[in-house]
Scaffold this motif. Structure first.
Motif, PDB file in Angstrom:
ATOM      1  N   ASN A  17       0.819  -1.218   0.000  1.00  0.00           N
ATOM      2  CA  ASN A  17       0.000   0.000   0.000  1.00  0.00           C
ATOM      3  C   ASN A  17       0.848   1.261   0.000  1.00  0.00           C
ATOM      4  O   ASN A  17       0.519   2.240   0.623  1.00  0.00           O
ATOM      5  CB  ASN A  17      -0.941   0.018   1.211  1.00  0.00           C
ATOM      6  N   TYR A  18       1.964   1.248  -0.718  1.00  0.00           N
ATOM      7  CA  TYR A  18       2.861   2.392  -0.714  1.00  0.00           C
ATOM      8  C   TYR A  18       2.266   3.590  -1.434  1.00  0.00           C
ATOM      9  O   TYR A  18       2.391   4.707  -0.996  1.00  0.00           O
ATOM     10  CB  TYR A  18       4.192   1.991  -1.343  1.00  0.00           C
ATOM     11  N   TRP A  19       1.589   3.392  -2.561  1.00  0.00           N
ATOM     12  CA  TRP A  19       1.069   4.490  -3.351  1.00  0.00           C
ATOM     13  C   TRP A  19      -0.324   4.887  -2.899  1.00  0.00           C
ATOM     14  O   TRP A  19      -1.089   4.063  -2.441  1.00  0.00           O
ATOM     15  CB  TRP A  19       1.040   4.123  -4.829  1.00  0.00           C
ATOM     16  N   GLY A  20      -0.644   6.145  -3.087  1.00  0.00           N
ATOM     17  CA  GLY A  20      -1.982   6.608  -2.770  1.00  0.00           C
ATOM     18  C   GLY A  20      -2.169   8.049  -3.198  1.00  0.00           C
ATOM     19  O   GLY A  20      -1.214   8.809  -3.277  1.00  0.00           O
ATOM     20  N   ALA A  21      -3.400   8.406  -3.513  1.00  0.00           N
ATOM     21  CA  ALA A  21      -3.733   9.784  -3.862  1.00  0.00           C
ATOM     22  C   ALA A  21      -4.087  10.538  -2.587  1.00  0.00           C
ATOM     23  O   ALA A  21      -4.625   9.962  -1.646  1.00  0.00           O
ATOM     24  CB  ALA A  21      -4.917   9.797  -4.824  1.00  0.00           C
ATOM     25  N   THR A  22      -3.798  11.818  -2.556  1.00  0.00           N
ATOM     26  CA  THR A  22      -4.130  12.611  -1.375  1.00  0.00           C
ATOM     27  C   THR A  22      -5.508  13.243  -1.540  1.00  0.00           C
ATOM     28  O   THR A  22      -5.906  13.612  -2.636  1.00  0.00           O
ATOM     29  CB  THR A  22      -3.094  13.723  -1.128  1.00  0.00           C
ATOM     30  N   THR A  23      -6.208  13.353  -0.440  1.00  0.00           N
ATOM     31  CA  THR A  23      -7.471  14.080  -0.422  1.00  0.00           C
ATOM     32  C   THR A  23      -7.168  15.566  -0.311  1.00  0.00           C
ATOM     33  O   THR A  23      -6.016  15.970  -0.089  1.00  0.00           O
ATOM     34  CB  THR A  23      -8.330  13.657   0.786  1.00  0.00           C
ATOM     35  N   VAL A  24      -8.192  16.392  -0.432  1.00  0.00           N
ATOM     36  CA  VAL A  24      -7.994  17.837  -0.256  1.00  0.00           C
ATOM     37  C   VAL A  24      -7.457  18.107   1.150  1.00  0.00           C
ATOM     38  O   VAL A  24      -6.543  18.914   1.332  1.00  0.00           O
ATOM     39  CB  VAL A  24      -9.306  18.610  -0.525  1.00  0.00           C
ATOM     40  N   ALA A  25      -7.984  17.412   2.141  1.00  0.00           N
ATOM     41  CA  ALA A  25      -7.543  17.626   3.530  1.00  0.00           C
ATOM     42  C   ALA A  25      -6.055  17.345   3.696  1.00  0.00           C
ATOM     43  O   ALA A  25      -5.316  18.158   4.270  1.00  0.00           O
ATOM     44  CB  ALA A  25      -8.356  16.751   4.484  1.00  0.00           C
ATOM     45  N   SER A  26      -5.584  16.207   3.197  1.00  0.00           N
ATOM     46  CA  SER A  26      -4.171  15.888   3.368  1.00  0.00           C
ATOM     47  C   SER A  26      -3.288  16.770   2.488  1.00  0.00           C
ATOM     48  O   SER A  26      -2.181  17.139   2.885  1.00  0.00           O
ATOM     49  CB  SER A  26      -3.909  14.401   3.104  1.00  0.00           C
ATOM     50  N   THR A  27      -3.779  17.154   1.316  1.00  0.00           N
ATOM     51  CA  THR A  27      -3.022  18.075   0.467  1.00  0.00           C
ATOM     52  C   THR A  27      -2.870  19.424   1.154  1.00  0.00           C
ATOM     53  O   THR A  27      -1.797  20.042   1.107  1.00  0.00           O
ATOM     54  CB  THR A  27      -3.704  18.242  -0.906  1.00  0.00           C
ATOM     55  N   MET A  28      -3.923  19.891   1.811  1.00  0.00           N
ATOM     56  CA  MET A  28      -3.845  21.155   2.563  1.00  0.00           C
ATOM     57  C   MET A  28      -2.775  21.067   3.646  1.00  0.00           C
ATOM     58  O   MET A  28      -1.962  21.983   3.801  1.00  0.00           O
ATOM     59  CB  MET A  28      -5.187  21.475   3.226  1.00  0.00           C
ATOM     60  N   ARG A  29      -2.821  19.989   4.411  1.00  0.00           N
ATOM     61  CA  ARG A  29      -1.850  19.824   5.503  1.00  0.00           C
ATOM     62  C   ARG A  29      -0.424  19.805   4.963  1.00  0.00           C
ATOM     63  O   ARG A  29       0.464  20.464   5.498  1.00  0.00           O
ATOM     64  CB  ARG A  29      -2.183  18.534   6.258  1.00  0.00           C
ATOM     65  N   LEU A  30      -0.211  19.023   3.902  1.00  0.00           N
ATOM     66  CA  LEU A  30       1.134  18.930   3.325  1.00  0.00           C
ATOM     67  C   LEU A  30       1.572  20.259   2.700  1.00  0.00           C
ATOM     68  O   LEU A  30       2.730  20.652   2.826  1.00  0.00           O
ATOM     69  CB  LEU A  30       1.181  17.806   2.294  1.00  0.00           C
ATOM     70  N   ALA A  31       0.642  20.951   2.043  1.00  0.00           N
ATOM     71  CA  ALA A  31       0.963  22.259   1.458  1.00  0.00           C
ATOM     72  C   ALA A  31       1.397  23.238   2.548  1.00  0.00           C
ATOM     73  O   ALA A  31       2.386  23.960   2.386  1.00  0.00           O
ATOM     74  CB  ALA A  31      -0.245  22.803   0.690  1.00  0.00           C
ATOM     75  N   HIS A  32       0.659  23.249   3.645  1.00  0.00           N
ATOM     76  CA  HIS A  32       1.005  24.150   4.754  1.00  0.00           C
ATOM     77  C   HIS A  32       2.397  23.825   5.295  1.00  0.00           C
ATOM     78  O   HIS A  32       3.216  24.738   5.520  1.00  0.00           O
ATOM     79  CB  HIS A  32      -0.043  24.041   5.849  1.00  0.00           C
ATOM     80  N   LEU A  33       2.681  22.546   5.481  1.00  0.00           N
ATOM     81  CA  LEU A  33       3.998  22.151   5.993  1.00  0.00           C
ATOM     82  C   LEU A  33       5.119  22.524   5.024  1.00  0.00           C
ATOM     83  O   LEU A  33       6.235  22.811   5.444  1.00  0.00           O
ATOM     84  CB  LEU A  33       4.023  20.647   6.271  1.00  0.00           C
TER      85      LEU A  33
END
Length: 114
Positions: free
Chosen positions: A26-42
């Motif tokens: 399960n290494y690959w996966g698409a990000t949701t808007v929520a996780s993309t927001m968190r990663l973008a902020h970081l």
């Protein structure tokens, strides 16, 4: 597989183990808007664009099925530009949740929410 905010730490831990030679299916996966927001902020990214955000599912007032996107929009200082709420969701209830949580919603060149 979609990776939302609750899966991010596990996903990153699996990524680290994969780099050490431990294989994970399960290494690959698409990000949701929520996780993309968190990663973008970081990462110091202040704005990003997406096709549509998640929201309150139909009959969500019974099932309590509400996307993590709405909670993340209320707490993470990142601007999300989107085409709107996914049309399969309960749009009026989703807008109510956003309003209740103090999330500004702006519609460009339209008198109603798309």
């Amino acid at each position: 597989l979609f990776r939302s905010t609750r899966e991010l730490s596990l996903f990153l831990a699996q990524h680290g183990r994969r780099k050490q030679g431990v294989s994970h299916t399960n290494y690959w996966g698409a990000t949701t808007v929520a996780s993309t927001m968190r990663l973008a902020h970081l990462a110091g990214i202040s704005t990003f664009v997406t096709g549509g955000i998640g929201g309150v599912h139909r009959d969500g007032h019974v099932s309590m099925d509400v996307s993590a996107d709405l909670h993340e929009l209320a707490r993470t200082p990142v601007v999300v530009v989107s085409a709107g709420i996914k049309s399969i969701l309960d749009i009026p209830r989703t807008l109510e949740v956003l309003e209740t949580n103090g999330v500004p919603v702006v519609s460009y060149r339209s008198n109603e929410f798309p």
